[in-house]
Scaffold this motif. Sequence first.
Motif, PDB file in Angstrom:
ATOM      1  N   MET A 206      54.586  53.187   6.577  1.00 36.26           N
ATOM      2  CA  MET A 206      53.593  52.483   7.388  1.00 36.26           C
ATOM      3  C   MET A 206      52.271  53.250   7.426  1.00 36.26           C
ATOM      4  O   MET A 206      51.197  52.650   7.451  1.00 36.26           O
ATOM      5  N   ARG A 207      52.350  54.580   7.414  1.00 32.33           N
ATOM      6  CA  ARG A 207      51.135  55.389   7.392  1.00 32.33           C
ATOM      7  C   ARG A 207      50.373  55.159   6.087  1.00 32.33           C
ATOM      8  O   ARG A 207      49.150  54.975   6.090  1.00 32.33           O
ATOM      9  N   ASP A 208      51.112  55.105   4.967  1.00 35.82           N
ATOM     10  CA  ASP A 208      50.475  54.849   3.673  1.00 35.82           C
ATOM     11  C   ASP A 208      49.876  53.442   3.621  1.00 35.82           C
ATOM     12  O   ASP A 208      48.792  53.242   3.068  1.00 35.82           O
ATOM     13  N   ALA A 209      50.584  52.472   4.199  1.00 33.14           N
ATOM     14  CA  ALA A 209      50.069  51.102   4.216  1.00 33.14           C
ATOM     15  C   ALA A 209      48.766  51.016   5.007  1.00 33.14           C
ATOM     16  O   ALA A 209      47.808  50.345   4.596  1.00 33.14           O
ATOM     17  N   ALA A 210      48.727  51.720   6.145  1.00 36.48           N
ATOM     18  CA  ALA A 210      47.514  51.709   6.964  1.00 36.48           C
ATOM     19  C   ALA A 210      46.353  52.375   6.233  1.00 36.48           C
ATOM     20  O   ALA A 210      45.226  51.854   6.222  1.00 36.48           O
ATOM     21  N   GLU A 211      46.631  53.499   5.612  1.00 33.13           N
ATOM     22  CA  GLU A 211      45.566  54.212   4.903  1.00 33.13           C
ATOM     23  C   GLU A 211      45.043  53.396   3.723  1.00 33.13           C
ATOM     24  O   GLU A 211      43.844  53.392   3.441  1.00 33.13           O
ATOM     25  N   ALA A 212      45.946  52.685   3.024  1.00 31.06           N
ATOM     26  CA  ALA A 212      45.524  51.883   1.878  1.00 31.06           C
ATOM     27  C   ALA A 212      44.583  50.758   2.298  1.00 31.06           C
ATOM     28  O   ALA A 212      43.601  50.453   1.611  1.00 31.06           O
TER      29      ALA A 212
ATOM     30  N   SER B 155      57.100  48.281  11.153  1.00 30.48           N
ATOM     31  CA  SER B 155      58.322  48.266  10.363  1.00 30.48           C
ATOM     32  C   SER B 155      59.520  48.318  11.310  1.00 30.48           C
ATOM     33  O   SER B 155      59.382  48.088  12.519  1.00 30.48           O
ATOM     34  N   ARG B 156      60.684  48.613  10.768  1.00 31.00           N
ATOM     35  CA  ARG B 156      61.911  48.578  11.563  1.00 31.00           C
ATOM     36  C   ARG B 156      61.933  49.639  12.657  1.00 31.00           C
ATOM     37  O   ARG B 156      62.355  49.384  13.785  1.00 31.00           O
ATOM     38  N   TYR B 157      61.453  50.832  12.332  1.00 31.33           N
ATOM     39  CA  TYR B 157      61.530  51.941  13.272  1.00 31.33           C
ATOM     40  C   TYR B 157      60.171  52.397  13.799  1.00 31.33           C
ATOM     41  O   TYR B 157      60.101  53.010  14.866  1.00 31.33           O
ATOM     42  N   ALA B 158      59.115  52.130  13.056  1.00 34.18           N
ATOM     43  CA  ALA B 158      57.815  52.711  13.400  1.00 34.18           C
ATOM     44  C   ALA B 158      56.708  51.665  13.385  1.00 34.18           C
ATOM     45  O   ALA B 158      56.747  50.697  12.615  1.00 34.18           O
ATOM     46  N   ILE B 159      55.732  51.882  14.254  1.00 34.30           N
ATOM     47  CA  ILE B 159      54.501  51.087  14.273  1.00 34.30           C
ATOM     48  C   ILE B 159      53.330  52.059  14.239  1.00 34.30           C
ATOM     49  O   ILE B 159      53.213  52.924  15.115  1.00 34.30           O
ATOM     50  N   ILE B 160      52.493  51.930  13.235  1.00 33.16           N
ATOM     51  CA  ILE B 160      51.269  52.732  13.166  1.00 33.16           C
ATOM     52  C   ILE B 160      50.151  51.950  13.831  1.00 33.16           C
ATOM     53  O   ILE B 160      49.961  50.759  13.566  1.00 33.16           O
ATOM     54  N   THR B 161      49.387  52.628  14.710  1.00 30.53           N
ATOM     55  CA  THR B 161      48.336  51.958  15.478  1.00 30.53           C
ATOM     56  C   THR B 161      46.990  52.639  15.216  1.00 30.53           C
ATOM     57  O   THR B 161      46.574  53.524  15.967  1.00 30.53           O
ATOM     58  N   PRO B 162      46.280  52.232  14.171  1.00 29.08           N
ATOM     59  CA  PRO B 162      44.963  52.823  13.905  1.00 29.08           C
ATOM     60  C   PRO B 162      44.009  52.574  15.080  1.00 29.08           C
ATOM     61  O   PRO B 162      43.948  51.480  15.633  1.00 29.08           O
TER      62      PRO B 162
ATOM     63  N   SER C  78      42.157  27.141  15.279  1.00 31.08           N
ATOM     64  CA  SER C  78      42.246  28.362  14.480  1.00 31.08           C
ATOM     65  C   SER C  78      43.265  29.313  15.100  1.00 31.08           C
ATOM     66  O   SER C  78      43.341  29.427  16.329  1.00 31.08           O
ATOM     67  N   PRO C  79      44.042  30.019  14.285  1.00 33.05           N
ATOM     68  CA  PRO C  79      45.030  30.947  14.841  1.00 33.05           C
ATOM     69  C   PRO C  79      44.345  32.140  15.511  1.00 33.05           C
ATOM     70  O   PRO C  79      43.259  32.559  15.089  1.00 33.05           O
ATOM     71  N   PRO C  80      44.955  32.703  16.539  1.00 31.97           N
ATOM     72  CA  PRO C  80      44.382  33.892  17.168  1.00 31.97           C
ATOM     73  C   PRO C  80      44.507  35.095  16.241  1.00 31.97           C
ATOM     74  O   PRO C  80      45.523  35.264  15.564  1.00 31.97           O
ATOM     75  N   VAL C  81      43.469  35.921  16.207  1.00 34.86           N
ATOM     76  CA  VAL C  81      43.486  37.142  15.412  1.00 34.86           C
ATOM     77  C   VAL C  81      43.014  38.295  16.282  1.00 34.86           C
ATOM     78  O   VAL C  81      42.378  38.092  17.323  1.00 34.86           O
ATOM     79  N   SER C  82      43.335  39.502  15.850  1.00 34.75           N
ATOM     80  CA  SER C  82      42.947  40.699  16.595  1.00 34.75           C
ATOM     81  C   SER C  82      42.334  41.706  15.637  1.00 34.75           C
ATOM     82  O   SER C  82      42.737  41.788  14.469  1.00 34.75           O
ATOM     83  N   ASP C  83      41.352  42.462  16.124  1.00 34.75           N
ATOM     84  CA  ASP C  83      40.794  43.534  15.302  1.00 34.75           C
ATOM     85  C   ASP C  83      41.512  44.864  15.553  1.00 34.75           C
ATOM     86  O   ASP C  83      41.138  45.892  14.996  1.00 34.75           O
ATOM     87  N   LYS C  84      42.548  44.835  16.385  1.00 35.01           N
ATOM     88  CA  LYS C  84      43.392  46.020  16.607  1.00 35.01           C
ATOM     89  C   LYS C  84      44.627  45.862  15.718  1.00 35.01           C
ATOM     90  O   LYS C  84      45.577  45.156  16.075  1.00 35.01           O
ATOM     91  N   LEU C  85      44.607  46.501  14.563  1.00 32.27           N
ATOM     92  CA  LEU C  85      45.653  46.305  13.572  1.00 32.27           C
ATOM     93  C   LEU C  85      46.925  47.066  13.934  1.00 32.27           C
ATOM     94  O   LEU C  85      46.871  48.162  14.508  1.00 32.27           O
ATOM     95  N   LEU C  86      48.062  46.463  13.589  1.00 29.43           N
ATOM     96  CA  LEU C  86      49.362  47.100  13.757  1.00 29.43           C
ATOM     97  C   LEU C  86      50.089  47.070  12.417  1.00 29.43           C
ATOM     98  O   LEU C  86      50.158  46.016  11.764  1.00 29.43           O
ATOM     99  N   PHE C  87      50.637  48.203  12.007  1.00 30.68           N
ATOM    100  CA  PHE C  87      51.435  48.279  10.786  1.00 30.68           C
ATOM    101  C   PHE C  87      52.874  48.544  11.236  1.00 30.68           C
ATOM    102  O   PHE C  87      53.239  49.664  11.575  1.00 30.68           O
TER     103      PHE C  87
END
Length: 342
Positions: A168-174, A103-110, A92-101
């Motif tokens: 990325m903020r909108d993607a995380a919130e969605a 993009s080219r310039y920014a990473i949102i880290t909930p 099984s592939p490794p997965v994480s419950d720490k999500l990262l969103f």
Amino acid sequence: MKGRLIALDHWDGREAAALMVDGRLEDLLVDPLDAPRLGAIFMAKLERPLKGQGGAIVSWPGGSGFLRRAKGLSAGEMCLVQVSGFAEPGKSPPVSDKLLFKSRYAIITPGARGLNISRAIRDDDRRDALQGLAHEGMAAAPDGHGLILRSAASAASDEDILEDISAMRDAAEAVLSEKLPVGLVTQGDGPHLHAWREWSETAEVDASDGSFEAHGILDEIEPLFSARVALGAHNMAVEPTRALVAVDVDTGADVSPAAALKANLAALKELPRQLRLRGLAGQITIDLAPVAKRDRRQIEAAARAALRVDPVETELIGWTPLGHLELKRKRERTPLSTQARP
């Protein structure tokens, strides 16, 4: 052809992207055949903890993953997980419950608060300006969300950076604000979007059908199905096995006193590129041409220099009692050898 070229095309019927630098293939991305994309997010069900491994198996319709840290979760509980790598066949592939969103310039880290700037950006004035943009872009973000501004933001316009943060903020919130059914939530970036996101240096882009053939990329891919890699007068063999990737360095016809050291240095300079193009990772064992122990420091320095500019996270483990050099490389690609040939 001099300069950088990004070709966006298809290979074996699947989306693919190639990076050429001065006429040589430097990177290759191909959509995986039978695995979820890196960065894909699933609403998954925790099936069972794996005692002694510090993790648990999570499942979704048609697939499963290995969650390394499942502390505080109970069997049957639902959780959002993100694919963080690829697995060996049958696992099984490794997965994480720490999500990262990302993009080219920014990473949102909930769940990981803080506004951070890439350490690769060293100009103090630019860092101060980016810190201000980070505060502006995250002013309306939910409490608990963090932000990382990537090194590509150093040369980007303020408008592009703020737009990236907002997207990325909108993607995380969605994703985090909805009640989601079990299964795929987001697919992850395909090779074309991945190339835009990661290959941020100035380059000519050819997105036309047939660009791989037009720029000789298909000819560059063909030798990757052979274990042998020419290194001028020397050569090496790169062969994946079930347990590890074996690399054998050969001096070839060179019988000069410094042949072994020269072959080893050439192999270590080329090896990250070969591993990257072939999609090989995990445990890497290098059987170097025999050299005196006093040359090991120079060999290690060459290995670290080559790995420092490689985008795939790789750790230099050290020497074995038999004199082999070992690496540990993150599985961010699927092996090209397991893909159908065009």
